[in-house]
Design a protein around this motif. Structure first.
Motif, PDB file in Angstrom:
ATOM      1  N   ASN A 188      -1.625   6.992  -5.440  1.00 52.83           N
ATOM      2  CA  ASN A 188      -0.899   7.837  -4.490  1.00 52.83           C
ATOM      3  C   ASN A 188       0.465   8.230  -5.014  1.00 52.83           C
ATOM      4  N   SER A 189       1.113   7.340  -5.735  1.00 53.01           N
ATOM      5  CA  SER A 189       2.452   7.656  -6.210  1.00 53.01           C
ATOM      6  C   SER A 189       2.418   8.724  -7.297  1.00 53.01           C
ATOM      7  N   SER A 190       1.412   8.702  -8.170  1.00 57.70           N
ATOM      8  CA  SER A 190       1.347   9.724  -9.212  1.00 57.70           C
ATOM      9  C   SER A 190       1.066  11.094  -8.607  1.00 57.70           C
ATOM     10  N   GLN A 191       0.246  11.135  -7.573  1.00 57.84           N
ATOM     11  CA  GLN A 191      -0.014  12.402  -6.894  1.00 57.84           C
ATOM     12  C   GLN A 191       1.256  12.903  -6.206  1.00 57.84           C
ATOM     13  N   PHE A 192       1.963  12.015  -5.552  1.00 56.14           N
ATOM     14  CA  PHE A 192       3.213  12.377  -4.882  1.00 56.14           C
ATOM     15  C   PHE A 192       4.242  12.872  -5.888  1.00 56.14           C
ATOM     16  N   ALA A 240       0.832  -1.208   0.000  1.00 58.40           N
ATOM     17  CA  ALA A 240       0.000   0.000   0.000  1.00 58.40           C
ATOM     18  C   ALA A 240       0.861   1.250   0.000  1.00 58.40           C
ATOM     19  N   LYS A 241       2.058   1.159   0.583  1.00 57.16           N
ATOM     20  CA  LYS A 241       2.948   2.314   0.652  1.00 57.16           C
ATOM     21  C   LYS A 241       3.940   2.369  -0.504  1.00 57.16           C
ATOM     22  N   ASP A 242       4.124   1.274  -1.205  1.00 55.48           N
ATOM     23  CA  ASP A 242       5.140   1.197  -2.251  1.00 55.48           C
ATOM     24  C   ASP A 242       4.667   1.906  -3.514  1.00 55.48           C
ATOM     25  N   LEU A 243       5.586   2.577  -4.193  1.00 54.72           N
ATOM     26  CA  LEU A 243       5.239   3.308  -5.411  1.00 54.72           C
ATOM     27  C   LEU A 243       4.906   2.372  -6.572  1.00 54.72           C
ATOM     28  N   ASN A 244       5.461   1.172  -6.574  1.00 57.93           N
ATOM     29  CA  ASN A 244       5.207   0.252  -7.679  1.00 57.93           C
ATOM     30  C   ASN A 244       3.807  -0.342  -7.640  1.00 57.93           C
ATOM     31  N   TYR A 245       3.200  -0.442  -6.463  1.00 61.07           N
ATOM     32  CA  TYR A 245       1.911  -1.098  -6.337  1.00 61.07           C
ATOM     33  C   TYR A 245       0.745  -0.120  -6.234  1.00 61.07           C
ATOM     34  N   ASN A 246       0.987   1.075  -5.756  1.00 63.87           N
ATOM     35  CA  ASN A 246      -0.100   2.023  -5.537  1.00 63.87           C
ATOM     36  C   ASN A 246       0.113   3.234  -6.443  1.00 63.87           C
ATOM     37  N   TRP A 247      -0.358   3.160  -7.668  1.00 62.26           N
ATOM     38  CA  TRP A 247      -0.108   4.203  -8.658  1.00 62.26           C
ATOM     39  C   TRP A 247      -0.890   5.477  -8.383  1.00 62.26           C
ATOM     40  N   PHE A 304       3.684  14.149  -8.834  1.00 60.34           N
ATOM     41  CA  PHE A 304       3.233  15.419  -9.383  1.00 60.34           C
ATOM     42  C   PHE A 304       3.630  16.576  -8.471  1.00 60.34           C
ATOM     43  N   TYR A 305       3.399  16.435  -7.167  1.00 60.69           N
ATOM     44  CA  TYR A 305       3.737  17.509  -6.238  1.00 60.69           C
ATOM     45  C   TYR A 305       5.248  17.703  -6.133  1.00 60.69           C
ATOM     46  N   ILE A 306       6.011  16.636  -6.209  1.00 64.41           N
ATOM     47  CA  ILE A 306       7.475  16.765  -6.210  1.00 64.41           C
ATOM     48  C   ILE A 306       7.925  17.516  -7.455  1.00 64.41           C
ATOM     49  N   GLN A 307       7.314  17.206  -8.599  1.00 66.32           N
ATOM     50  CA  GLN A 307       7.675  17.864  -9.854  1.00 66.32           C
ATOM     51  C   GLN A 307       7.332  19.353  -9.798  1.00 66.32           C
ATOM     52  N   VAL A 308       6.167  19.691  -9.286  1.00 69.47           N
ATOM     53  CA  VAL A 308       5.763  21.099  -9.167  1.00 69.47           C
ATOM     54  C   VAL A 308       6.708  21.839  -8.223  1.00 69.47           C
ATOM     55  N   PHE A 309       7.065  21.216  -7.117  1.00 65.74           N
ATOM     56  CA  PHE A 309       7.978  21.848  -6.171  1.00 65.74           C
ATOM     57  C   PHE A 309       9.348  22.086  -6.800  1.00 65.74           C
ATOM     58  N   CYS A 310       9.863  21.107  -7.536  1.00 64.43           N
ATOM     59  CA  CYS A 310      11.185  21.257  -8.159  1.00 64.43           C
ATOM     60  C   CYS A 310      11.183  22.355  -9.219  1.00 64.43           C
ATOM     61  N   ILE A 311      10.159  22.412 -10.034  1.00 68.72           N
ATOM     62  CA  ILE A 311      10.074  23.447 -11.071  1.00 68.72           C
ATOM     63  C   ILE A 311       9.963  24.830 -10.423  1.00 68.72           C
ATOM     64  N   LEU A 312       9.134  24.940  -9.399  1.00 69.13           N
ATOM     65  CA  LEU A 312       8.968  26.216  -8.706  1.00 69.13           C
ATOM     66  C   LEU A 312      10.271  26.644  -8.031  1.00 69.13           C
ATOM     67  N   ALA A 313      10.981  25.711  -7.408  1.00 73.82           N
ATOM     68  CA  ALA A 313      12.255  26.046  -6.776  1.00 73.82           C
ATOM     69  C   ALA A 313      13.284  26.464  -7.819  1.00 73.82           C
ATOM     70  N   PHE A 314      13.300  25.802  -8.961  1.00 77.80           N
ATOM     71  CA  PHE A 314      14.233  26.160 -10.027  1.00 77.80           C
ATOM     72  C   PHE A 314      13.944  27.559 -10.564  1.00 77.80           C
ATOM     73  N   ILE A 315      12.685  27.894 -10.777  1.00 79.53           N
ATOM     74  CA  ILE A 315      12.313  29.208 -11.305  1.00 79.53           C
ATOM     75  C   ILE A 315      12.633  30.306 -10.289  1.00 79.53           C
ATOM     76  N   LEU A 316      12.263  30.087  -9.031  1.00 82.65           N
ATOM     77  CA  LEU A 316      12.545  31.103  -8.013  1.00 82.65           C
ATOM     78  C   LEU A 316      14.045  31.268  -7.785  1.00 82.65           C
ATOM     79  N   GLY A 317      14.789  30.188  -7.833  1.00 78.04           N
ATOM     80  CA  GLY A 317      16.244  30.285  -7.687  1.00 78.04           C
ATOM     81  C   GLY A 317      16.874  31.044  -8.835  1.00 78.04           C
ATOM     82  N   GLY A 318      16.401  30.796 -10.055  1.00 83.32           N
ATOM     83  CA  GLY A 318      16.918  31.518 -11.212  1.00 83.32           C
ATOM     84  C   GLY A 318      16.583  32.996 -11.158  1.00 83.32           C
TER      85      GLY A 318
END
Length: 86
Positions: free
Chosen positions: A38-42, A29-36, A44-58
């Motif tokens: 929750n993992s896709s939502q997680f 239930a917690k593994d990314l391979n079995y629970n798509w 997505f939020y990691i991707q949004v955070f990384c893009i936002l951090a990259f833009i603000l840092g630049g």
């Protein structure tokens, strides 16, 4: 070994196998391979955070270096808006 010992040992292994299967289900239930879902939502939020951090840092780096290091350029008087000739 008598018959009672075999039943006792089999009961011990039966409880261990059910608890292990419960742990495996909880792990799945917690593994990314079995629970798509929750993992896709997680991800997505990691991707949004990384893009936002990259833009603000630049933007911060551009702002920090925007006014520093510019040389003072000497403009000839004949090329100014109101030229002065000798």
């Amino acid at each position: 070994m008598n018959n009672d010992d075999i039943i006792f040992v089999s009961l011990i292994f039966a409880t261990q196998s059910t608890s292990m299967s419960r742990e495996i289900q909880q792990h799945k239930a917690k593994d990314l391979n079995y629970n798509w879902a929750n993992s896709s939502q997680f991800l997505f939020y990691i991707q949004v955070f990384c893009i936002l951090a990259f833009i603000l840092g630049g933007c911060y780096k551009l702002y920090q270096h925007s006014y520093s290091g510019h040389p003072t350029v000497e403009v000839p008087e004949s090329t100014q808006y109101t030229p002065k000739y000798k």
